[in-house]
Design an enzyme around this catalytic site. Structure first.
Site, PDB file in Angstrom:
ATOM      1  N   THR A 172       0.810  -1.222   0.000  1.00  0.00           N
ATOM      2  CA  THR A 172       0.000   0.000   0.000  1.00  0.00           C
ATOM      3  C   THR A 172       0.841   1.269   0.000  1.00  0.00           C
ATOM      4  O   THR A 172       1.958   1.299   0.544  1.00  0.00           O
ATOM      5  CB  THR A 172      -0.899   0.013   1.260  1.00  0.00           C
ATOM      6  OG1 THR A 172      -1.452   1.333   1.437  1.00  0.00           O
ATOM      7  CG2 THR A 172      -0.139  -0.326   2.528  1.00  0.00           C
ATOM      8  N   GLU A 202       0.315   3.602   1.871  1.00  0.00           N
ATOM      9  CA  GLU A 202       0.466   4.006   3.280  1.00  0.00           C
ATOM     10  C   GLU A 202       1.892   3.729   3.780  1.00  0.00           C
ATOM     11  O   GLU A 202       2.313   4.277   4.787  1.00  0.00           O
ATOM     12  CB  GLU A 202      -0.542   3.275   4.161  1.00  0.00           C
ATOM     13  CG  GLU A 202      -1.940   3.849   4.124  1.00  0.00           C
ATOM     14  CD  GLU A 202      -2.030   5.248   4.731  1.00  0.00           C
ATOM     15  OE1 GLU A 202      -1.676   5.411   5.902  1.00  0.00           O
ATOM     16  OE2 GLU A 202      -2.446   6.172   4.020  1.00  0.00           O
ATOM     17  N   TYR A 255      -0.972   0.336  10.893  1.00  0.00           N
ATOM     18  CA  TYR A 255      -1.314  -0.325   9.621  1.00  0.00           C
ATOM     19  C   TYR A 255      -0.142  -0.215   8.633  1.00  0.00           C
ATOM     20  O   TYR A 255       0.294  -1.211   8.047  1.00  0.00           O
ATOM     21  CB  TYR A 255      -2.571   0.321   9.025  1.00  0.00           C
ATOM     22  CG  TYR A 255      -2.870  -0.101   7.604  1.00  0.00           C
ATOM     23  CD1 TYR A 255      -3.424  -1.345   7.323  1.00  0.00           C
ATOM     24  CD2 TYR A 255      -2.584   0.743   6.527  1.00  0.00           C
ATOM     25  CE1 TYR A 255      -3.684  -1.744   6.011  1.00  0.00           C
ATOM     26  CE2 TYR A 255      -2.850   0.364   5.213  1.00  0.00           C
ATOM     27  CZ  TYR A 255      -3.398  -0.874   4.963  1.00  0.00           C
ATOM     28  OH  TYR A 255      -3.649  -1.260   3.671  1.00  0.00           O
ATOM     29  N   LYS A 280       2.200  -3.267   7.125  1.00  0.00           N
ATOM     30  CA  LYS A 280       2.295  -3.503   5.680  1.00  0.00           C
ATOM     31  C   LYS A 280       3.751  -3.453   5.198  1.00  0.00           C
ATOM     32  O   LYS A 280       4.111  -4.130   4.236  1.00  0.00           O
ATOM     33  CB  LYS A 280       1.440  -2.485   4.928  1.00  0.00           C
ATOM     34  CG  LYS A 280      -0.063  -2.783   4.997  1.00  0.00           C
ATOM     35  CD  LYS A 280      -0.432  -3.952   4.091  1.00  0.00           C
ATOM     36  CE  LYS A 280      -1.919  -4.226   4.093  1.00  0.00           C
ATOM     37  NZ  LYS A 280      -2.326  -5.287   3.157  1.00  0.00           N
TER      38      LYS A 280
HETATM   39  P1  NAP Z   1     -11.341  -4.473   2.991  1.00  0.00           P
HETATM   40  O1  NAP Z   1     -12.558  -4.144   2.178  1.00  0.00           O
HETATM   41  O2  NAP Z   1     -11.185  -3.874   4.334  1.00  0.00           O
HETATM   42  O3  NAP Z   1     -11.244  -6.062   3.094  1.00  0.00           O
HETATM   43  C1  NAP Z   1     -10.374  -6.684   4.007  1.00  0.00           C
HETATM   44  C2  NAP Z   1     -10.618  -8.173   3.963  1.00  0.00           C
HETATM   45  O4  NAP Z   1      -9.728  -8.827   4.878  1.00  0.00           O
HETATM   46  C3  NAP Z   1     -12.042  -8.601   4.360  1.00  0.00           C
HETATM   47  O5  NAP Z   1     -12.506  -9.583   3.461  1.00  0.00           O
HETATM   48  C4  NAP Z   1     -11.838  -9.217   5.738  1.00  0.00           C
HETATM   49  O6  NAP Z   1     -12.753 -10.240   6.054  1.00  0.00           O
HETATM   50  C5  NAP Z   1     -10.457  -9.831   5.560  1.00  0.00           C
HETATM   51  N1  NAP Z   1      -9.835 -10.161   6.847  1.00  0.00           N
HETATM   52  C6  NAP Z   1      -9.706  -9.382   7.947  1.00  0.00           C
HETATM   53  N2  NAP Z   1      -9.121 -10.056   8.952  1.00  0.00           N
HETATM   54  C7  NAP Z   1      -8.867 -11.306   8.481  1.00  0.00           C
HETATM   55  C8  NAP Z   1      -8.297 -12.470   9.048  1.00  0.00           C
HETATM   56  N3  NAP Z   1      -7.882 -12.516  10.319  1.00  0.00           N
HETATM   57  N4  NAP Z   1      -8.194 -13.576   8.276  1.00  0.00           N
HETATM   58  C9  NAP Z   1      -8.635 -13.576   6.988  1.00  0.00           C
HETATM   59  N5  NAP Z   1      -9.201 -12.496   6.404  1.00  0.00           N
HETATM   60  C10 NAP Z   1      -9.315 -11.381   7.137  1.00  0.00           C
HETATM   61  O7  NAP Z   1     -10.020  -4.082   2.159  1.00  0.00           O
HETATM   62  P2  NAP Z   1      -9.850  -3.733   0.601  1.00  0.00           P
HETATM   63  O8  NAP Z   1     -10.058  -2.279   0.406  1.00  0.00           O
HETATM   64  O9  NAP Z   1     -10.603  -4.712  -0.214  1.00  0.00           O
HETATM   65  O10 NAP Z   1      -8.279  -3.967   0.436  1.00  0.00           O
HETATM   66  C11 NAP Z   1      -7.757  -5.248   0.091  1.00  0.00           C
HETATM   67  C12 NAP Z   1      -6.299  -5.324   0.502  1.00  0.00           C
HETATM   68  O11 NAP Z   1      -5.559  -4.315  -0.174  1.00  0.00           O
HETATM   69  C13 NAP Z   1      -6.043  -5.105   1.984  1.00  0.00           C
HETATM   70  O12 NAP Z   1      -4.936  -5.899   2.339  1.00  0.00           O
HETATM   71  C14 NAP Z   1      -5.652  -3.641   2.069  1.00  0.00           C
HETATM   72  O13 NAP Z   1      -4.845  -3.419   3.202  1.00  0.00           O
HETATM   73  C15 NAP Z   1      -4.910  -3.466   0.771  1.00  0.00           C
HETATM   74  N6  NAP Z   1      -4.954  -2.148   0.159  1.00  0.00           N
HETATM   75  C16 NAP Z   1      -6.128  -1.513  -0.057  1.00  0.00           C
HETATM   76  C17 NAP Z   1      -6.140  -0.285  -0.700  1.00  0.00           C
HETATM   77  C18 NAP Z   1      -7.420   0.436  -1.004  1.00  0.00           C
HETATM   78  O14 NAP Z   1      -7.369   1.628  -1.319  1.00  0.00           O
HETATM   79  N7  NAP Z   1      -8.559  -0.252  -0.976  1.00  0.00           N
HETATM   80  C19 NAP Z   1      -4.937   0.290  -1.140  1.00  0.00           C
HETATM   81  C20 NAP Z   1      -3.745  -0.407  -0.905  1.00  0.00           C
HETATM   82  C21 NAP Z   1      -3.757  -1.630  -0.273  1.00  0.00           C
HETATM   83  P3  NAP Z   1     -14.036  -9.962   7.030  1.00  0.00           P
HETATM   84  O15 NAP Z   1     -14.905  -9.048   6.258  1.00  0.00           O
HETATM   85  O16 NAP Z   1     -14.629 -11.274   7.262  1.00  0.00           O
HETATM   86  O17 NAP Z   1     -13.481  -9.312   8.260  1.00  0.00           O
HETATM   87  O1  F7E Z   2      -8.827   8.202   4.737  1.00  0.00           O
HETATM   88  C1  F7E Z   2      -9.116  11.655   5.917  1.00  0.00           C
HETATM   89  C2  F7E Z   2      -8.166  10.733   6.646  1.00  0.00           C
HETATM   90  O2  F7E Z   2      -9.796   6.160   5.755  1.00  0.00           O
HETATM   91  C3  F7E Z   2      -8.380   9.051   3.702  1.00  0.00           C
HETATM   92  C4  F7E Z   2      -7.192   2.167   3.089  1.00  0.00           C
HETATM   93  O3  F7E Z   2      -7.787   1.447   2.041  1.00  0.00           O
HETATM   94  O4  F7E Z   2      -6.108   3.655   1.536  1.00  0.00           O
HETATM   95  C5  F7E Z   2      -6.991   3.610   2.647  1.00  0.00           C
HETATM   96  O5  F7E Z   2      -6.428   4.339   3.754  1.00  0.00           O
HETATM   97  C6  F7E Z   2      -8.074  10.419   4.262  1.00  0.00           C
HETATM   98  C7  F7E Z   2      -7.201  10.408   5.516  1.00  0.00           C
HETATM   99  O6  F7E Z   2      -8.289   5.985   3.718  1.00  0.00           O
HETATM  100  C8  F7E Z   2     -12.323  11.423   7.587  1.00  0.00           C
HETATM  101  O7  F7E Z   2      -7.572  11.376   7.768  1.00  0.00           O
HETATM  102  C9  F7E Z   2     -10.989  12.990   6.918  1.00  0.00           C
HETATM  103  O8  F7E Z   2      -6.243  11.434   5.407  1.00  0.00           O
HETATM  104  O9  F7E Z   2     -10.545   6.863   3.450  1.00  0.00           O
HETATM  105  P1  F7E Z   2      -9.457   6.763   4.449  1.00  0.00           P
HETATM  106  P2  F7E Z   2      -6.714   5.886   4.002  1.00  0.00           P
HETATM  107  O10 F7E Z   2      -6.393   6.181   5.403  1.00  0.00           O
HETATM  108  O11 F7E Z   2      -6.033   6.695   2.949  1.00  0.00           O
HETATM  109  C10 F7E Z   2      -4.798   3.096   1.774  1.00  0.00           C
HETATM  110  C11 F7E Z   2      -4.015   3.195   0.484  1.00  0.00           C
HETATM  111  C12 F7E Z   2      -4.844   1.753   2.364  1.00  0.00           C
HETATM  112  O12 F7E Z   2      -3.972   0.934   2.133  1.00  0.00           O
HETATM  113  C13 F7E Z   2      -5.846   1.532   3.453  1.00  0.00           C
HETATM  114  O13 F7E Z   2      -6.088   0.137   3.642  1.00  0.00           O
HETATM  115  O14 F7E Z   2      -9.299  11.024   4.647  1.00  0.00           O
HETATM  116  N1  F7E Z   2     -10.423  11.816   6.585  1.00  0.00           N
HETATM  117  N2  F7E Z   2     -12.154  12.779   7.545  1.00  0.00           N
HETATM  118  C14 F7E Z   2     -11.221  10.824   6.976  1.00  0.00           C
HETATM  119  N3  F7E Z   2     -11.108   9.485   6.850  1.00  0.00           N
HETATM  120  C15 F7E Z   2     -12.118   8.717   7.329  1.00  0.00           C
HETATM  121  N4  F7E Z   2     -12.051   7.392   7.191  1.00  0.00           N
HETATM  122  N5  F7E Z   2     -13.206   9.275   7.961  1.00  0.00           N
HETATM  123  C16 F7E Z   2     -13.359  10.620   8.124  1.00  0.00           C
HETATM  124  O15 F7E Z   2     -14.328  11.074   8.679  1.00  0.00           O
END
Ligand code: NAP
Ligand code: F7E
Length: 331
Positions: free
Chosen positions: A127, A129, A151, A155
């Site tokens: 990620t 992050e 987090y 990662k």
């Molecule tokens: P998400 O919607 O939060 O999905 C996370 C998944 O992980 C869910 O299916 C959850 O299952 C599963 N999980 C949690 N704890 C677990 C455990 N102990 N054993 C097995 N599975 C478990 O995340 P996403 O947005 O699809 O992201 C997918 C991956 O890409 C994650 O690793 C995230 O960190 C990474 N990522 C996401 C983004 C983004 O912008 N979306 C960007 C960069 C990297 P349950 O629902 O059953 O808890």
């Molecule tokens: O926050 C700001 C917050 O929680 C984005 C995950 O998928 O992307 C995601 O992480 C920004 C941050 O995503 C609120 O402070 C303001 O600056 O939507 P977010 P994230 O933290 O960027 C990365 C790439 C991953 O890997 C992660 O798994 O928005 N913000 N106000 C807020 N954020 C939230 N959630 N809620 C608020 O009310």
């Protein structure tokens, strides 16, 4: 028929990837955790072709059993504690699942895959992050890491242990360093979906306002449907390598609010939005913008959905969902 195992199949990316791989002709296995996970019913209804296997990233023996059952050609490790804010209050859990969980999955693959002729290929969901307090703009595969949350730290471990297993044991193991990607399936806790859901509800008279944290943060937001294709492309290369996946554009939360409220005809969103310190983080990532040149040149990958299209798609989806809920309540 190639076989794939996806961890995190109930999450946003897991669902997109399962659909993508099914359309490519894969037999798809999805790892689901928990004795009675409430999300199983929904994904099985939506994807009747999905083979559900039980397993938890906290439990190596369950992962060995799952990999043995699925006998996959490719494993996509998307399971994680993925909400950054939650990781500050659940740091140990996050380290265990999002960090050590990667090591456990790699070991499960070594144990089961070691008994096969054809090796299992592994994708790790790294990620942006990990860049955290960014050292250069834009960020590339060479940019040093400086994570700003438990987090991000977990990662970084997952990223390096994937690299280490590739170098130590010759595994086809790679990481995609994906920048934020969103869509209608995004969890409601993330800021984009929190906003589009609130915009829909405000428009329909179901909610008065919206409380947010830091509005100045900037993110490189793409569409999840585009990003899962990049994951698959990474596992189709001759040699395993890591890639940044991003749009190359950055936008603030304020800009997201501008576009989202404009979708329902509101030009001035200030009266609807309050800032609440509860949503501020102990340490923030202020700016992310990725340079995906390597992915463009080597994988032929390009994002297809633009930022305005993404916001519009998410608001339209939430309007539709909320209207359907209202109609169901009237029945
Ligand atoms: P998400 O919607 O939060 O999905 C996370 C998944 O992980 C869910 O299916 C959850 O299952 C599963 N999980 C949690 N704890 C677990 C455990 N102990 N054993 C097995 N599975 C478990 O995340 P996403 O947005 O699809 O992201 C997918 C991956 O890409 C994650 O690793 C995230 O960190 C990474 N990522 C996401 C983004 C983004 O912008 N979306 C960007 C960069 C990297 P349950 O629902 O059953 O808890
Ligand atoms: O926050 C700001 C917050 O929680 C984005 C995950 O998928 O992307 C995601 O992480 C920004 C941050 O995503 C609120 O402070 C303001 O600056 O939507 P977010 P994230 O933290 O960027 C990365 C790439 C991953 O890997 C992660 O798994 O928005 N913000 N106000 C807020 N954020 C939230 N959630 N809620 C608020 O009310």
């Amino acid at each position: 028929m190639p076989r794939a195992l996806i961890t995190g199949v109930t999450g946003q990316d897991g669902q997109h990837l399962a659909e993508f791989l099914n359309a490519q002709g894969y037999e798809v296995y999805g790892l689901v955790k928990g004795q009675n996970n409430p999300r199983i019913g929904a994904i099985v209804d939506e994807m009747p072709w999905l083979n559900v296997v039980q397993g938890d990233l906290a439990d190596l023996s369950s992962l060995v059993t799952a990999v043995d059952q699925a006998q996959p050609d490719e494993v996509y490790n998307l399971g994680a504690v993925s909400f950054v804010a939650y990781s500050f209050t659940h740091a140990e859990l996050t380290g265990d699942i999002s960090g050590l969980g990667v090591l456990r999955m790699l070991d499960a693959i070594r144990m089961v895959g070691g008994m096969r002729d054809n090796p299992i290929r592994f994708y790790q969901a790294s990620t942006s992050e990990m860049f955290g307090e960014v050292r250069e703009v834009p960020q590339t595969e060479m940019t040093p890491f400086h994570p700003r949350s438990p987090y991000g730290c977990a990662k970084v471990f997952g990223h390096y242990i994937t690299m280490n297993y590739r170098e130590s044991y010759g595994m086809y193991a790679c990481s995609g360093i994906l920048f934020n990607h969103e869509g209608p399936r995004r969890g409601i806790e993330f800021v984009t979906r929190k906003i589009t859901n609130a915009v829909a509800r405000i428009h329909l008279g179901l909610q008065d306002g919206l409380a947010l944290g830091n509005l100045e943060a900037k993110r490189d937001w793409g569409y999840a449907g585009d990003y899962v294709k990049a994951m698959w492309l990474m596992l189709q290369q001759e040699a395993a390598e890591d890639f940044v996946i991003a749009t190359g554009e950055t936008h603030s939360i304020r800009e997201f609010l501008d576009l989202a409220f404009a979708e329902v005809g509101i030009d001035d969103w200030e009266p609807y939005v309050t800032q609440d310190p509860r949503f501020l983080r102990p340490a923030e990532v202020d700016l992310l913008i990725g340079d995906a040149t390597k992915a463009k040149e080597r994988l032929g990958w390009e994002p297809e959905v633009s930022f305005p299209q993404l916001v519009s798609m998410m608001v339209a989806n939430d309007l539709d969902l909320e209207k359907r809920k209202m109609e169901a309540n009237l029945r």
